[in-house]
Scaffold this motif. Structure first.
Motif, PDB file in Angstrom:
ATOM      1  N   LEU A  73      39.233  -7.232  22.940  1.00  0.00           N
ATOM      2  CA  LEU A  73      38.654  -5.955  22.541  1.00  0.00           C
ATOM      3  C   LEU A  73      37.136  -5.982  22.680  1.00  0.00           C
ATOM      4  CD1 LEU A  73      39.629  -3.232  21.517  1.00  0.00           C
ATOM      5  CD2 LEU A  73      39.448  -4.084  19.192  1.00  0.00           C
ATOM      6  N   LYS A  74      36.544  -7.090  22.293  1.00  0.00           N
ATOM      7  CA  LYS A  74      35.090  -7.238  22.380  1.00  0.00           C
ATOM      8  C   LYS A  74      34.613  -7.085  23.829  1.00  0.00           C
ATOM      9  CE  LYS A  74      31.558 -10.846  21.806  1.00  0.00           C
ATOM     10  NZ  LYS A  74      31.360 -11.156  23.229  1.00  0.00           N
ATOM     11  N   THR A  75      35.283  -7.786  24.742  1.00  0.00           N
ATOM     12  CA  THR A  75      34.909  -7.713  26.160  1.00  0.00           C
ATOM     13  C   THR A  75      35.023  -6.291  26.693  1.00  0.00           C
ATOM     14  OG1 THR A  75      35.678  -9.983  26.474  1.00  0.00           O
ATOM     15  CG2 THR A  75      35.413  -8.628  28.462  1.00  0.00           C
ATOM     16  N   LEU A  76      36.124  -5.635  26.355  1.00  0.00           N
ATOM     17  CA  LEU A  76      36.362  -4.271  26.841  1.00  0.00           C
ATOM     18  C   LEU A  76      35.336  -3.297  26.285  1.00  0.00           C
ATOM     19  CD1 LEU A  76      38.126  -2.183  28.332  1.00  0.00           C
ATOM     20  CD2 LEU A  76      39.504  -2.013  26.248  1.00  0.00           C
ATOM     21  N   LEU A  77      35.079  -3.366  24.979  1.00  0.00           N
ATOM     22  CA  LEU A  77      34.171  -2.406  24.354  1.00  0.00           C
ATOM     23  C   LEU A  77      32.724  -2.610  24.809  1.00  0.00           C
ATOM     24  CD1 LEU A  77      35.620  -2.157  20.732  1.00  0.00           C
ATOM     25  CD2 LEU A  77      36.086  -0.744  22.721  1.00  0.00           C
ATOM     26  N   GLU A  78      32.369  -3.829  25.120  1.00  0.00           N
ATOM     27  CA  GLU A  78      31.024  -4.066  25.662  1.00  0.00           C
ATOM     28  C   GLU A  78      30.890  -3.434  27.041  1.00  0.00           C
ATOM     29  OE1 GLU A  78      30.297  -8.243  25.515  1.00  0.00           O
ATOM     30  OE2 GLU A  78      29.705  -8.208  23.406  1.00  0.00           O
ATOM     31  N   GLU A  79      31.934  -3.549  27.861  1.00  0.00           N
ATOM     32  CA  GLU A  79      31.907  -2.934  29.190  1.00  0.00           C
ATOM     33  C   GLU A  79      31.799  -1.410  29.073  1.00  0.00           C
ATOM     34  OE1 GLU A  79      34.637  -2.468  33.227  1.00  0.00           O
ATOM     35  OE2 GLU A  79      35.313  -3.775  31.607  1.00  0.00           O
ATOM     36  N   LEU A  80      32.478  -0.837  28.069  1.00  0.00           N
ATOM     37  CA  LEU A  80      32.482   0.615  27.879  1.00  0.00           C
ATOM     38  C   LEU A  80      31.262   1.108  27.099  1.00  0.00           C
ATOM     39  CD1 LEU A  80      36.257   1.043  26.941  1.00  0.00           C
ATOM     40  CD2 LEU A  80      35.175   1.647  29.111  1.00  0.00           C
ATOM     41  N   GLU A  81      30.466   0.170  26.566  1.00  0.00           N
ATOM     42  CA  GLU A  81      29.267   0.486  25.768  1.00  0.00           C
ATOM     43  C   GLU A  81      29.632   1.257  24.492  1.00  0.00           C
ATOM     44  OE1 GLU A  81      26.495   2.377  28.437  1.00  0.00           O
ATOM     45  OE2 GLU A  81      26.520   0.678  29.819  1.00  0.00           O
TER      46      GLU A  81
ATOM     47  N   ARG B 263      29.458   0.459  21.236  1.00  0.00           N
ATOM     48  CA  ARG B 263      28.948  -0.423  20.186  1.00  0.00           C
ATOM     49  C   ARG B 263      29.349   0.051  18.792  1.00  0.00           C
ATOM     50  NH1 ARG B 263      28.508  -4.954  21.562  1.00  0.00           N
ATOM     51  NH2 ARG B 263      27.485  -5.265  19.572  1.00  0.00           N
ATOM     52  N   ASN B 264      29.099   1.322  18.498  1.00  0.00           N
ATOM     53  CA  ASN B 264      29.406   1.816  17.151  1.00  0.00           C
ATOM     54  C   ASN B 264      30.894   1.758  16.866  1.00  0.00           C
ATOM     55  OD1 ASN B 264      26.729   2.346  16.648  1.00  0.00           O
ATOM     56  ND2 ASN B 264      26.830   4.460  17.351  1.00  0.00           N
ATOM     57  N   PHE B 265      31.691   2.126  17.850  1.00  0.00           N
ATOM     58  CA  PHE B 265      33.147   2.069  17.671  1.00  0.00           C
ATOM     59  C   PHE B 265      33.577   0.633  17.385  1.00  0.00           C
ATOM     60  CE2 PHE B 265      37.389   1.368  19.435  1.00  0.00           C
ATOM     61  CZ  PHE B 265      38.115   2.302  18.701  1.00  0.00           C
ATOM     62  N   GLY B 266      33.028  -0.312  18.151  1.00  0.00           N
ATOM     63  CA  GLY B 266      33.382  -1.715  17.958  1.00  0.00           C
ATOM     64  C   GLY B 266      33.067  -2.209  16.565  1.00  0.00           C
ATOM     65  N   GLU B 267      31.921  -1.821  16.045  1.00  0.00           N
ATOM     66  CA  GLU B 267      31.545  -2.259  14.702  1.00  0.00           C
ATOM     67  C   GLU B 267      32.477  -1.669  13.640  1.00  0.00           C
ATOM     68  OE1 GLU B 267      27.409  -1.439  14.204  1.00  0.00           O
ATOM     69  OE2 GLU B 267      26.893  -2.607  15.972  1.00  0.00           O
ATOM     70  N   ARG B 268      32.856  -0.393  13.832  1.00  0.00           N
ATOM     71  CA  ARG B 268      33.775   0.231  12.868  1.00  0.00           C
ATOM     72  C   ARG B 268      35.122  -0.495  12.866  1.00  0.00           C
ATOM     73  NH1 ARG B 268      32.467   5.130  15.301  1.00  0.00           N
ATOM     74  NH2 ARG B 268      34.652   5.564  15.795  1.00  0.00           N
ATOM     75  N   VAL B 269      35.595  -0.847  14.055  1.00  0.00           N
ATOM     76  CA  VAL B 269      36.876  -1.551  14.155  1.00  0.00           C
ATOM     77  C   VAL B 269      36.784  -2.902  13.458  1.00  0.00           C
ATOM     78  CG1 VAL B 269      38.484  -2.653  15.761  1.00  0.00           C
ATOM     79  CG2 VAL B 269      37.591  -0.383  16.257  1.00  0.00           C
ATOM     80  N   TYR B 270      35.701  -3.625  13.724  1.00  0.00           N
ATOM     81  CA  TYR B 270      35.567  -4.950  13.111  1.00  0.00           C
ATOM     82  C   TYR B 270      35.467  -4.854  11.592  1.00  0.00           C
ATOM     83  CZ  TYR B 270      34.049  -9.623  12.002  1.00  0.00           C
ATOM     84  OH  TYR B 270      33.981 -10.876  11.463  1.00  0.00           O
TER      85      TYR B 270
ATOM     86  N   SER C  30      32.058 -11.378  16.454  1.00  0.00           N
ATOM     87  CA  SER C  30      31.741 -12.798  16.520  1.00  0.00           C
ATOM     88  C   SER C  30      32.541 -13.536  15.469  1.00  0.00           C
ATOM     89  CB  SER C  30      30.259 -13.023  16.229  1.00  0.00           C
ATOM     90  OG  SER C  30      29.480 -12.248  17.078  1.00  0.00           O
ATOM     91  N   GLU C  31      32.874 -14.752  15.757  1.00  0.00           N
ATOM     92  CA  GLU C  31      33.474 -15.588  14.720  1.00  0.00           C
ATOM     93  C   GLU C  31      32.369 -15.941  13.732  1.00  0.00           C
ATOM     94  OE1 GLU C  31      37.078 -15.138  16.107  1.00  0.00           O
ATOM     95  OE2 GLU C  31      36.634 -16.351  14.346  1.00  0.00           O
TER      96      GLU C  31
END
Length: 956
Positions: A275-283, A285-292, A344-345
């Motif tokens: 998910l991290k790799t995909l969301l970085e490619e799609l830019e 960032r905010n969505f990724g943080e909410r998911v985490y 990140s771990e």
């Protein structure tokens, strides 16, 4: 005690993807690499919301496949009228499937069957007292599957709740007894999106009545003789078999060969690495943080990161201290930061996107006279400085300075706190006046206009060459976002500190920067100046690569101080005029309201589309076939009502009522609230990086939208007045500038000649279209020609022209045909522009402003046509925008050089408004006319209409 049933969510992928794409289509999300992620982001948000809010136990996403279905075999025209899928959706699907897999959610599909069938089959196999199934889709067809344990789940719009429909809701919606009768409704009604024919002329209302009477299509066909309406009876007899076939096509299949595997459908933890790799490619960032934050580890321990500042040029205290000359520190500092960002771990540093926690930097607090003096010496020696202001709000003309920040090289910056008392604040800010005013130092900032305006309240002028990173990016990628945080993540792979972490989220409880401890502001403010400087180094070569450096340095940057000065100047508004007009409109509104109620036969909420629709179409029956919205409510928009204006006198009154109430609420009653308490004037804010065409927009108030076409709307301009009796308002308006530009760009000899002879262009156009002498042109001919002249710029069609002029489509098509026959250069220009746009992916203005057209080669005709219209329009609108910007810069510069007291105070479309000292009138008039006419070298003569008055209406 009964146990709460578990929940299975089955998502209809394509329906949700299309919904997401079109929801964001007017303001698409594009990555820095040009990928349109609108559909992906919309679907991702929908998926995230349902997992977070509904907490399903089981979940699956159903897709169609490329294989033909039995429906296509039985009825070859099935879905035959559908446009090819927009390329942006086609490109998005693989990313969406990757996203679904990264959430460890199964993708469900079977060749030969549609997603509807897969969902229907699984829903019926899974549903029971201990498991409730939610079919997540906006598609009405699914209503037929609903029972006591199966529900439709339609995602809500932003800020709205989802709509959940069970048996009562479905039956009430279609006036049926059982949900399976939805198949019968659809069989009669048909479905244009799937090319299911139904019975011609039978809509939802008639379908309800027929199924209410007969219960099913089969029974209706058998008992057609019992239908009372003769026309309808004949239709049923003629198209009964077609209705039965349509019902079959609309019936969702429930025996798809797919296994119901509960273990596979269980919702589990996402694959964070994927998910991290995909969301970085799609830019994302905010969505990724909410998911985490929601689905990641329950706790995120803090990580200590040791920072070494190195040997600083100034021995400033990083964390700050009292105002003494002896405060010095060269020790390394330790800072506590939250665990590194996205996925990140714990304890592992995420090197892909950096933050201040893992990036070496030297940020200094400058809080003593000695430190300020040392900093000023450093700044005066620099060729280029980046600066920023911290304030108590966002209105530049009604805030207080909290602090200043500067940077001269990446990774190093300084912050100067400014006291609250204005006199003390001025003294400190004035210390830096020689830096801001040093013309040999280039100034870099993000949204510099704001900072320049704020500093002007402390009697500090910013001079010298400017570099605004927001505007630079606007020229490089006009359709993307231009916020500093976004640009930093995309171009620097660095996530700045969020302002919300300091002052809270927007709302009534949000604080101000004044309340934040200085030690925290040092990091935040210094980082702003530092990041902005680094962005400048990214964007400078990109401006050269896109051939927009000249546009940036010679038009957009010189315009920044002009707009800042105009905003600071503001315009005086006569509140008494507005109050009086408000009362006049109220009386008029009440009178119109009374007439509407009399014609309607009772009172109702005129502002309610639902109630209005019922009055117009159920009670008054002003249309035999009223248009409905997607929610099956009658459409009562202005475009609908204008076409029905001759059907009933109530329609014109309703349009009048809407116009009056909007005028009163949006302008008359709102303008007094926008008067600045400091100045007693209105200070609009000009947006230089919003419209993709290059046009300026404004807000608080939006000057561009103040009505001018109606007499009532024009009355608003009476309230805009000179500052005092020694002044007069002057309006300077370009005459038909866009038509002159298209004549220039196209090289059309006929149109150019008309302008050179000083003919009325619409009369000249009418004479050519209708093949008559100029003296024989009638008012209707001129009106039609005017509509075509301006419509051509926006790619008007025969249908569009017939709608606007209320003439037959054949006549409209003939007018357009004649236009292109007489103005062949225009047609050639339009064709060549589209061909060039297809080849290079963008169009340009005369001054090389670019408009990118990512859909210009789309196979979907609707999407492609929209891009083609933009291809024709953007160079014309953009060149017009560039022209008035150049004029503004030149006029402002000459006024400054001559030391005139007259000021430019407003820009609205092709018009400039000035507050002119009466004794300077003879000086400024020729200056304005000359500089507007010569702003851009054209072979076509430019006309500027100039007039004066004691208010804006008189002057226009």
């Amino acid at each position: 005690m009964s146990q709460t049933p578990r929940k299975l969510f089955l998502l209809d992928a394509m329906a949700l993807i299309y919904r997401a794409y079109y929801a964001l289509n007017k303001n698409p999300r594009i990555t820095s690499k040009g990928l349109n992620t609108s559909a992906i982001l919309g679907f991702a948000n929908t998926l995230y919301e349902v997992i977070k809010n509904e907490k399903p136990d089981l979940i699956g996403v159903a897709f169609d496949t490329q294989a033909p279905t039995q429906r296509h075999i039985d009825y070859t025209a099935y879905k035959g009228t559908r446009e090819s899928i927009p390329e942006d959706i086609a490109i998005a699907i693989p990313y969406i499937q990757k996203l679904i897999r990264a959430f460890n959610i199964p993708i469900l599909s079977v060749d030969g069957y549609e997603a509807d069938d897969v969902i229907g089959t699984l829903a019926h196999r899974a549903a029971g007292p201990d498991l409730q199934v939610y079919m997540m889709t906006p598609d009405k067809d699914f209503g037929q599957l609903v029972d006591e344990n199966i529900f439709m789940y339609k995602p809500g719009k932003p800020g709205e709740k989802a709509i959940i429909m069970g048996v009562p809701e479905v039956c009430a919606k279609y006036s049926i007894e059982r949900p399976e009768q939805v198949k019968d409704i659809l069989g009669l009604w048909g479905d244009t999106s799937d090319n299911i024919p139904g019975i011609p002329g039978v809509g939802e209302v008639t379908a309800r009545k027929l199924i209410g009477q007969f219960g099913s299509i089969e029974n209706m066909v058998e008992n057609a003789s019992k239908i009372e309406n003769a026309k309808l009876k004949e239709k049923v007899r003629e198209f009964g078999e077609q209705a039965l076939m349509s019902k079959q096509l609309a019936t969702i299949i429930l025996d798809v060969p797919i296994e119901y595997n509960e273990e596979e459908l269980k919702l589990t933890t996402p694959d964070f690495a994927g998910l991290k790799t995909l969301l970085e490619e799609l830019e994302f960032r905010n969505f990724g943080e909410r998911v985490y934050n929601d689905f990641g580890k329950a706790t995120k321990p803090e990580v200590k990161v040791k920072k070494t500042t190195g040997a600083p040029e100034l021995s400033f205290d990083v964390q700050g201290g009292p105002e003494t000359d002896s405060d010095k520190s060269t020790e390394p500092f330790e800072k506590t930061v939250s665990a590194p960002e996205l996925f990140s771990e714990v304890g592992e540093v995420n090197t892909t996107i950096r933050t201040s926690a893992d990036t070496p930097h030297s940020y200094y607090l400058v809080d003593t006279p000695t430190k300020r003096k040392e900093l000023i010496t450093i700044l005066q020696k620099a060729e280029n400085i980046s600066f920023d202001t911290e304030t108590t709000g966002i209105d530049a003309n009604n805030v207080e300075l909290v602090g200043l920040s500067f940077a001269v090289k990446p990774g190093e910056a300084w912050y100067i706190p400014i006291p609250e008392v204005y006199g003390e604040a001025c003294k400190i800010v004035q210390e830096f006046a020689p830096v801001y005013g040093n013309e040999s130092i280039e100034k870099t900032g993000h949204n510099l206009k704001y900072d320049i305006a704020v500093l002007s309240w402390y009697d500090v002028k910013v001079k010298g060459k400017l570099f605004d990173t927001m505007i630079a990016h606007y020229l490089i990628e006009p359709d993307l976002r231009h916020g500093m945080d976004y640009l930093s993540v995309v171009y620097l792979k660095y996530k700045p500190i969020s302002i919300e972490t300091l002052i809270g989220k927007k709302g009534k409880n949000q604080g101000t920067m004044r309340e934040v401890p200085v030690a925290k502001v040092v990091e935040y403010a210094s980082e702003d100046a530092d990041v902005t400087l680094q962005l400048r180094y990214q964007f400078e070569p990109m401006l050269a690569d896109t051939d927009t450096s000249k546009l940036f340095h010679e038009i957009e940057m010189p315009l920044v101080p002009v707009l800042a000065a105009m905003e600071a100047e503001g315009v005086k508004v006569d509140i008494e005029v507005l109050k009086k007009y408000s009362q006049e409109l109220l009386v008029e509104i009440q009178s119109v309201e009374k007439e509407i109620y009399q014609l309607a036969g009772g009172t109702f909420n005129i502002g309610s589309p639902r109630q209005l629709g019922e009055i117009l179409f159920d009670r008054l029956k002003i249309s035999d076939n009223p248009k409905q919205t997607k929610t099956k409510q009658y459409s009562t928009g202005e475009d609908i009502l204008v076409k029905l204006i001759n059907k009933h006198p109530i329609v014109e009154l309703i349009l009048d009522y809407r116009s009056l109430t909007k005028l009163k609420s949006t302008y008359i009653d709102t303008l007094p609230l926008l008067v600045n308490p400091r100045t007693g004037r209105i200070h609009t804010s000009y947006n230089q990086a919003v419209a993709s065409t290059g046009r300026l927009s404004s807000n608080n108030p939006n000057l561009q939208n103040i009505p001018i076409r109606t007499e009532r709307g024009r009355e608003i301009r009476k309230a805009f007045v000179p500052r005092n009796q020694k002044y007069v308002l002057l309006s300077a308006d370009y005459s038909q500038i866009e038509l002159r530009i298209i004549a220039e760009m196209s090289g059309d000899a006929a149109m150019q000649e008309a302008f050179r002879q000083g003919l009325d262009i619409h009369t000249a156009t009418a004479a050519r279209i209708y093949n008559v002498d100029v003296s024989e042109v009638t008012r209707d001919m001129r009106r039609n020609a005017k509509t075509v002249n301006f419509g051509i710029i926006y790619g008007i069609s025969a249908f569009g022209l017939s709608e606007r002029l209320n003439i037959p489509r054949k006549e409209a098509a003939n007018i357009i045909s004649q236009y292109f026959e007489r103005f062949k250069g225009i047609r050639l220009y339009m064709n060549e522009t589209i061909i060039k746009a297809r080849s290079q992916g963008y169009v340009e203005t005369i001054m090389k402003r670019r408009r990118y057209l990512r859909d210009i080669n789309s196979a979907n005709s609707v999407v492609r046509s929209f891009a083609e219209r933009n291809a024709i329009n953007a160079p014309i609108q953009g060149s017009s925008a560039d022209m008035i910007k150049i004029a503004m810069v030149n006029i402002y510069s000459e006024f400054e050089q001559l030391g005139l007291k007259s000021k430019m105070i407003m820009q609205v479309h092709d018009e400039l408004v000035f507050d002119v000292l009466k004794e300077e009138l003879d000086i400024v008039k020729p200056i304005i006319e000359r500089l507007m006419k010569t702003a851009m070298p054209l072979s076509i003569p430019i006309e500027v209409e100039i007039s004066t008055g004691n208010n804006w209406l008189e002057a226009h």
